[in-house]
Enzyme design. Structure first.
Site, PDB file in Angstrom:
ATOM      1  CB  ALA A   1      26.922   4.742   5.979  1.00 12.88           C
TER       2      ALA A   1
ATOM      3  CE1 TYR B   1      17.157   3.323   4.652  1.00 12.15           C
ATOM      4  CE2 TYR B   1      17.790   1.361   6.127  1.00 12.15           C
ATOM      5  CZ  TYR B   1      17.104   2.395   5.829  1.00 12.15           C
ATOM      6  OH  TYR B   1      15.870   2.510   6.629  1.00 12.15           O
TER       7      TYR B   1
HETATM    8  N1  LIG Z   1       9.829   0.172   6.865  1.00 15.64           N
HETATM    9  C1  LIG Z   1      10.803  -0.372   7.529  1.00 15.64           C
HETATM   10  O1  LIG Z   1      11.029  -1.633   7.940  1.00 15.64           O
HETATM   11  C2  LIG Z   1      11.875   0.755   8.279  1.00 15.64           C
HETATM   12  C3  LIG Z   1      12.474   0.221   9.141  1.00 15.64           C
HETATM   13  C4  LIG Z   1      13.608   1.356   9.783  1.00 15.64           C
HETATM   14  C5  LIG Z   1      13.420   2.461   9.287  1.00 15.64           C
HETATM   15  N2  LIG Z   1      12.610   2.793   8.346  1.00 15.64           N
HETATM   16  C6  LIG Z   1      12.741   4.421   7.811  1.00 15.64           C
HETATM   17  O2  LIG Z   1      11.219   4.847   8.110  1.00 15.64           O
HETATM   18  C7  LIG Z   1      11.165   6.137   7.040  1.00 15.64           C
HETATM   19  C8  LIG Z   1       9.810   5.679   6.457  1.00 15.64           C
HETATM   20  O3  LIG Z   1      10.049   4.453   5.788  1.00 15.64           O
HETATM   21  P1  LIG Z   1       8.895   3.782   5.022  1.00 15.64           P
HETATM   22  O4  LIG Z   1       9.239   2.064   5.191  1.00 15.64           O
HETATM   23  O5  LIG Z   1       7.426   4.070   5.277  1.00 15.64           O
HETATM   24  O6  LIG Z   1       9.217   4.079   3.478  1.00 15.64           O
HETATM   25  P2  LIG Z   1       8.630   4.418   2.010  1.00 15.64           P
HETATM   26  O7  LIG Z   1       9.464   4.448   1.056  1.00 15.64           O
HETATM   27  O8  LIG Z   1       7.243   3.780   2.116  1.00 15.64           O
HETATM   28  O9  LIG Z   1       8.376   5.898   2.373  1.00 15.64           O
HETATM   29  C9  LIG Z   1       9.306   6.832   2.509  1.00 15.64           C
HETATM   30  C10 LIG Z   1       8.776   8.157   2.226  1.00 15.64           C
HETATM   31  O10 LIG Z   1       9.574   9.119   1.943  1.00 15.64           O
HETATM   32  C11 LIG Z   1       9.398  10.135   0.825  1.00 15.64           C
HETATM   33  N3  LIG Z   1      10.519  10.620   0.082  1.00 15.64           N
HETATM   34  C12 LIG Z   1      11.464   9.817  -0.289  1.00 15.64           C
HETATM   35  N4  LIG Z   1      12.396  10.802  -1.002  1.00 15.64           N
HETATM   36  C13 LIG Z   1      11.971  11.955  -0.724  1.00 15.64           C
HETATM   37  C14 LIG Z   1      12.307  13.320  -0.857  1.00 15.64           C
HETATM   38  N5  LIG Z   1      13.505  13.597  -1.700  1.00 15.64           N
HETATM   39  N6  LIG Z   1      11.608  14.504  -0.719  1.00 15.64           N
HETATM   40  C15 LIG Z   1      10.643  14.208   0.191  1.00 15.64           C
HETATM   41  N7  LIG Z   1      10.216  13.103   0.663  1.00 15.64           N
HETATM   42  C16 LIG Z   1      10.794  11.842   0.141  1.00 15.64           C
HETATM   43  C17 LIG Z   1       8.460   9.190  -0.044  1.00 15.64           C
HETATM   44  O11 LIG Z   1       7.875   9.752  -1.059  1.00 15.64           O
HETATM   45  C18 LIG Z   1       7.769   8.281   0.867  1.00 15.64           C
HETATM   46  O12 LIG Z   1       6.723   8.822   1.285  1.00 15.64           O
HETATM   47  C19 LIG Z   1      12.208   5.891   6.249  1.00 15.64           C
HETATM   48  O13 LIG Z   1      13.224   6.960   6.865  1.00 15.64           O
HETATM   49  C20 LIG Z   1      12.968   4.522   6.547  1.00 15.64           C
HETATM   50  O14 LIG Z   1      14.252   4.722   6.242  1.00 15.64           O
HETATM   51  C21 LIG Z   1      11.751   1.889   7.916  1.00 15.64           C
END
Ligand SMILES: NC(=O)c1ccc[n+]([C@@H]2O[C@H](COP(=O)([O-])OP(=O)(O)OC[C@H]3O[C@@H](n4cnc5c(N)ncnc54)[C@H](O)[C@@H]3O)[C@@H](O)[C@H]2O)c1
Length: 264
Positions: A163, A161
């Protein structure tokens, strides 16, 4: 501050997740139309219903099922978006995965591949398809990529993740450099701990492996400067700003949105 988004169409990948709902809210409240793209139609329907319940017009919200690991759907999802609103002006790449916590020595090849296929390759292909369509209609636009503070500071037991998000940060610079001549601006945000399903999954995994307590984690995982978890809408507002004309002099940057917890 008000950033008018009237007549703007915004495509948001990962469209059913909490971060996407917060981001859609930020754009809808300034008059944009939004297209939510994600894996499952039932969850997209739920996300749309949630936004309509907040008072936004159903006609301003469209949904499209797609899968970032199935590149054919990268094309069809933009076809769907154009069918709904005629064009897309802004792409917000939110979809991402974190498979679990493991040491590098134990990491399985398929977990590394899935992480990179979704977080990096999927994001890149979405961006290329979007830009191809902008160029075809001789239009400018903007892209905001959701990286993570994991791109800047390495978190334990999630090398894949970390990377992948560092790759998103670097890719953002290449995109900004190569697409600036076409009037396309590209930036990234690097959130800290945002109150979402993914964060909850991380907490559960952390408890399973190292022990601890969910309530305590909810109090302490947010930036100490804020004293709480970050809310999806707070990230969405920064994304909206970066996607706007007001951010035209910010390019290729990875903006930390973690209340100053990461000082670069
Ligand atoms: N929650 C945090 O603390 C946090 C912090 C930093 C960055 N992020 C980033 O923010 C973004 C959203 O995170 P989140 O916490 O809401 O995560 P989450 O897991 O709740 O949501 C991720 C979304 O991506 C979709 N997804 C996954 N694989 C997919 C695919 N193959 N095709 C299409 N859609 C796909 C899922 O269905 C989901 O709706 C992510 O990129 C995550 O890395 C989150």
């Amino acid at each position: 501050m008000s950033i008018s988004m009237k007549d703007r169409v915004v495509y948001i990948s990962g469209g059913s997740c909490m971060m996407a709902r917060g981001t859609a809210t930020a754009f809808l409240e300034e008059g944009a139309s939004v297209v939510l793209g994600d894996l499952r139609q039932d969850l997209l329907d739920e996300a749309k219903a949630d936004l309509v319940q907040k008072g936004f017009l159903s006609e301003k919200i469209s949904t499209t099922q797609m899968n970032l690991t199935d590149l054919a759907t990268v094309k069809t999802t933009f076809d769907d978006a154009e069918k709904a609103f005629g064009k897309v002006d802004i792409l917000v790449n939110i979809a991402g995965v974190i498979i679990g916590y493991y040491k590098l020595d134990d990491m399985r090849e398929e977990d590394w591949d899935l992480t990179f296929n979704v977080n990096v390759k999927g994001l890149m292909e979405m961006s290329r398809e979007f830009v191809k369509r902008l160029k075809a209609r001789n239009a400018g636009g903007s892209i905001v990529n959701v990286a993570s503070n994991a791109a800047k500071v390495c978190f334990a037991d999630m090398a894949d993740y970390n990377a992948s998000k560092a790759a998103v940060m670097n890719l953002t610079q290449s995109m900004a450099l190569e697409w600036a001549p076409y009037g396309i601006n590209v930036n990234a945000v690097c959130p800290g701990a945002v109150d979402t399903a993914m964060l909850r999954k991380c907490m559960e995994e952390s408890i399973r492996l190292y022990g601890g307590d969910m309530e305590e984690m909810r109090k302490t995982w947010g930036p100490p400067q804020l004293g709480r978890l970050i809310q999806p809408y707070e990230v969405g507002r920064v994304i909206r700003f970066l996607a706007s004309e007001d951010a035209v002099i910010i390019r290729g940057q990875a903006i930390s949105v973690d209340a100053g917890n990461t000082r670069f």
